[in-house]
Write a protein that holds these residues in place. Structure first.
Motif, PDB file in Angstrom:
ATOM      1  N   UNK A 239       0.832  -1.208   0.000  1.00 34.23           N
ATOM      2  CA  UNK A 239       0.000   0.000   0.000  1.00 34.23           C
ATOM      3  C   UNK A 239       0.866   1.258   0.000  1.00 34.23           C
ATOM      4  N   UNK A 240       1.940   1.239   0.766  1.00 36.49           N
ATOM      5  CA  UNK A 240       2.822   2.403   0.804  1.00 36.49           C
ATOM      6  C   UNK A 240       3.450   2.658  -0.566  1.00 36.49           C
ATOM      7  N   UNK A 241       3.894   1.591  -1.244  1.00 34.90           N
ATOM      8  CA  UNK A 241       4.478   1.759  -2.568  1.00 34.90           C
ATOM      9  C   UNK A 241       3.459   2.306  -3.555  1.00 34.90           C
ATOM     10  N   UNK A 242       2.230   1.795  -3.493  1.00 34.76           N
ATOM     11  CA  UNK A 242       1.197   2.300  -4.379  1.00 34.76           C
ATOM     12  C   UNK A 242       0.870   3.759  -4.130  1.00 34.76           C
ATOM     13  N   UNK A 243       0.761   4.126  -2.847  1.00 37.69           N
ATOM     14  CA  UNK A 243       0.433   5.521  -2.514  1.00 37.69           C
ATOM     15  C   UNK A 243       1.587   6.469  -2.817  1.00 37.69           C
ATOM     16  N   UNK A 244       2.820   5.987  -2.702  1.00 35.10           N
ATOM     17  CA  UNK A 244       3.965   6.828  -3.057  1.00 35.10           C
ATOM     18  C   UNK A 244       3.931   7.244  -4.516  1.00 35.10           C
ATOM     19  N   UNK A 245       3.364   6.401  -5.375  1.00 34.97           N
ATOM     20  CA  UNK A 245       3.231   6.757  -6.788  1.00 34.97           C
ATOM     21  C   UNK A 245       1.928   7.491  -7.073  1.00 34.97           C
ATOM     22  N   UNK A 246       0.840   7.107  -6.396  1.00 35.65           N
ATOM     23  CA  UNK A 246      -0.475   7.657  -6.726  1.00 35.65           C
ATOM     24  C   UNK A 246      -0.665   9.083  -6.221  1.00 35.65           C
ATOM     25  N   UNK A 247      -0.258   9.362  -4.988  1.00 35.57           N
ATOM     26  CA  UNK A 247      -0.506  10.694  -4.416  1.00 35.57           C
ATOM     27  C   UNK A 247       0.228  11.792  -5.198  1.00 35.57           C
TER      28      UNK A 247
ATOM     29  N   UNK B 144       9.761  12.263  -4.258  1.00 36.24           N
ATOM     30  CA  UNK B 144      10.668  12.335  -3.111  1.00 36.24           C
ATOM     31  C   UNK B 144       9.925  12.759  -1.853  1.00 36.24           C
ATOM     32  N   UNK B 145       9.045  13.745  -1.985  1.00 38.30           N
ATOM     33  CA  UNK B 145       8.268  14.194  -0.829  1.00 38.30           C
ATOM     34  C   UNK B 145       7.371  13.077  -0.314  1.00 38.30           C
ATOM     35  N   UNK B 146       6.754  12.320  -1.230  1.00 33.61           N
ATOM     36  CA  UNK B 146       5.881  11.225  -0.803  1.00 33.61           C
ATOM     37  C   UNK B 146       6.668  10.121  -0.119  1.00 33.61           C
ATOM     38  N   UNK B 147       7.872   9.830  -0.640  1.00 39.59           N
ATOM     39  CA  UNK B 147       8.676   8.744  -0.080  1.00 39.59           C
ATOM     40  C   UNK B 147       9.327   9.128   1.244  1.00 39.59           C
TER      41      UNK B 147
ATOM     42  N   UNK C 265      13.083   4.406   1.373  1.00 40.79           N
ATOM     43  CA  UNK C 265      13.317   5.824   1.093  1.00 40.79           C
ATOM     44  C   UNK C 265      14.679   6.035   0.446  1.00 40.79           C
ATOM     45  N   UNK C 266      15.696   5.295   0.920  1.00 39.63           N
ATOM     46  CA  UNK C 266      17.027   5.417   0.331  1.00 39.63           C
ATOM     47  C   UNK C 266      17.056   4.951  -1.110  1.00 39.63           C
ATOM     48  N   UNK C 267      16.359   3.856  -1.405  1.00 38.52           N
ATOM     49  CA  UNK C 267      16.291   3.375  -2.779  1.00 38.52           C
ATOM     50  C   UNK C 267      15.587   4.346  -3.696  1.00 38.52           C
ATOM     51  N   UNK C 268      14.524   4.975  -3.205  1.00 36.14           N
ATOM     52  CA  UNK C 268      13.816   5.974  -4.014  1.00 36.14           C
ATOM     53  C   UNK C 268      14.704   7.173  -4.285  1.00 36.14           C
ATOM     54  N   UNK C 269      15.455   7.618  -3.283  1.00 36.56           N
ATOM     55  CA  UNK C 269      16.390   8.739  -3.481  1.00 36.56           C
ATOM     56  C   UNK C 269      17.392   8.415  -4.581  1.00 36.56           C
ATOM     57  N   UNK C 270      17.932   7.192  -4.560  1.00 39.47           N
ATOM     58  CA  UNK C 270      18.923   6.798  -5.554  1.00 39.47           C
ATOM     59  C   UNK C 270      18.315   6.766  -6.952  1.00 39.47           C
ATOM     60  N   UNK C 271      17.117   6.210  -7.078  1.00 39.22           N
ATOM     61  CA  UNK C 271      16.474   6.151  -8.386  1.00 39.22           C
ATOM     62  C   UNK C 271      16.132   7.548  -8.896  1.00 39.22           C
ATOM     63  N   UNK C 272      15.730   8.437  -8.007  1.00 36.02           N
ATOM     64  CA  UNK C 272      15.428   9.815  -8.413  1.00 36.02           C
ATOM     65  C   UNK C 272      16.688  10.488  -8.944  1.00 36.02           C
ATOM     66  N   UNK C 273      17.793  10.307  -8.224  1.00 38.77           N
ATOM     67  CA  UNK C 273      19.045  10.914  -8.689  1.00 38.77           C
ATOM     68  C   UNK C 273      19.444  10.359 -10.058  1.00 38.77           C
TER      69      UNK C 273
END
Length: 364
Positions: A202-210, A337-340, A242-250
């Protein structure tokens, strides 16, 4: 020249030892080209509405189904390719059915359908590689339908396109056989959410949906040139922590900032040498397949370049629109990033346990 070739060979061996992913890259290009060619045959497209490009839709379905498929045997790959193509068609159909009445509320509101696909792309990762691929394909189908502005009258064309895509994706995979050895993305680490009632899927889905909802709201209020690019960035930078999302964003921002200028530099060739640009886009997609999943920055640069040159060859020469790829990707990454980090943070429990074992006990 020999030094350049030697460097290129060394780079290829380092990023793709054994040439397995190069073969997959060739398969992606073959599947797209075969579907595009079949979709343009008169006997197939004779009953399709004039504004509907069956070849382009079938080509994209076959291409992205081939990207998401990651099985070792021909049988399992063929099965997954069929399911992935059907998932993409389902996503396209949901958008086509919903768009007309959503259009009544404003030009931006049909894109709210993409939010459902964004959520599923994150949530279905709980079911492993097949679930992640199906979720991604549902979103891609919605995205393709949004770009083509499909309506309920286009449902027969979607059905034809998915049949072409299944054939075009499965034949190259059957021919490549055991020459491919898929490299799977690392398994999601055990994580914990700030909200105990909120599970990781659910957290992964909401991180993308919101963030996607916010992008649609911005598009409806202030207007965005290509808001779907920002939504796509929200979907594909989500990781298991959160760390993995930061890396993918970069990696996504760096790759986009490299690929977009390279594509813009090729813009003058669009009118005079279109075949040269199509060849360059094909090579870029091969590099894209080679770089996934270990070098996400290289993959993002290759895809951004391929997107720029194909848009230019297809008639889009506005530098403003093409540059929107860069800044709207950055916007989507910032919202993700803000959502994650703030709204639905996930903490890697493996790292926490390792840190607890290493850190010295507190002295009271």
């Amino acid at each position: 020249m020999s030094a350049i070739l030697a460097w290129l060979n060394h780079w290829l061996e380092r990023i793709d030892p054994g040439a397995h992913r190069r073969i997959k890259g060739l398969r992606l290009v073959t599947a797209y080209g075969l579907a595009e060619a079949l979709g343009t045959l008169k006997d197939i497209s004779i009953d399709v509405p004039a504004g509907m490009a069956v070849g382009a839709l079938a080509g994209n379905i076959a291409l992205w189904a081939s990207v998401s498929e990651a099985r070792s045997s021909r049988w399992q790959s063929s099965r997954d390719l069929m399911l992935l193509c059907l998932a993409c068609a389902l996503g396209a159909a949901t958008f086509a059915l919903s768009a007309p009445w959503l259009q009544l509320h404003g030009q931006a509101w049909p894109k709210i359908v993409l939010v459902a696909g964004a959520f599923l792309a994150g949530y279905l990762r709980r079911y492993g590689v097949s679930g992640a691929g199906i979720g991604s394909q549902i979103y891609i189908g919605q995205l393709l339908a949004c770009n083509a502005q499909l309506t309920p009258g286009d449902l027969p064309a979607i059905g034809i396109a998915v049949l072409i895509a299944m054939l075009s994706a499965m034949v190259p995979r059957l021919l490549s056989g055991p020459a491919e050895r898929p490299v799977l993305s690392p398994a999601l680490p055990p994580t914990a959410s700030r909200f105990r009632a909120l599970s990781m899927p659910w957290a992964l889905g909401l991180q993308a949906a919101v963030p996607s909802i916010i992008v649609v709201g911005l598009d409806a209020t202030v207007g965005l040139l290509e808001s779907v690019w920002a939504i796509t960035a929200c979907v594909y930078v989500v990781a298991g922590s959160a760390g993995g999302t930061r890396l993918r964003i970069r990696h996504r921002i760096v790759g986009t900032l490299i690929g977009v200028p390279l594509g813009l530099a090729c813009l003058p060739l669009a009118q005079h040498e279109p075949m040269l640009l199509w060849s360059a886009a094909s090579l870029a997609m091969i590099v894209y397949a080679m770089a996934l999943p270990e070098r996400y920055d290289v993959a993002c640069a290759a895809f951004a370049f391929a997107l720029m040159v194909t848009m230019a060859v297809s008639g889009e020469h506005s530098v403003t629109v093409l540059l929107a790829r860069a800044w709207e990707t950055a916007l989507g990454c910032a919202l993700a990033m803000a959502a994650a980090m703030v709204l639905f943070p996930l903490r890697d429990k493996t790292k926490d346990k390792r840190a607890a074992e290493v850190s010295p006990p507190k002295v009271r």
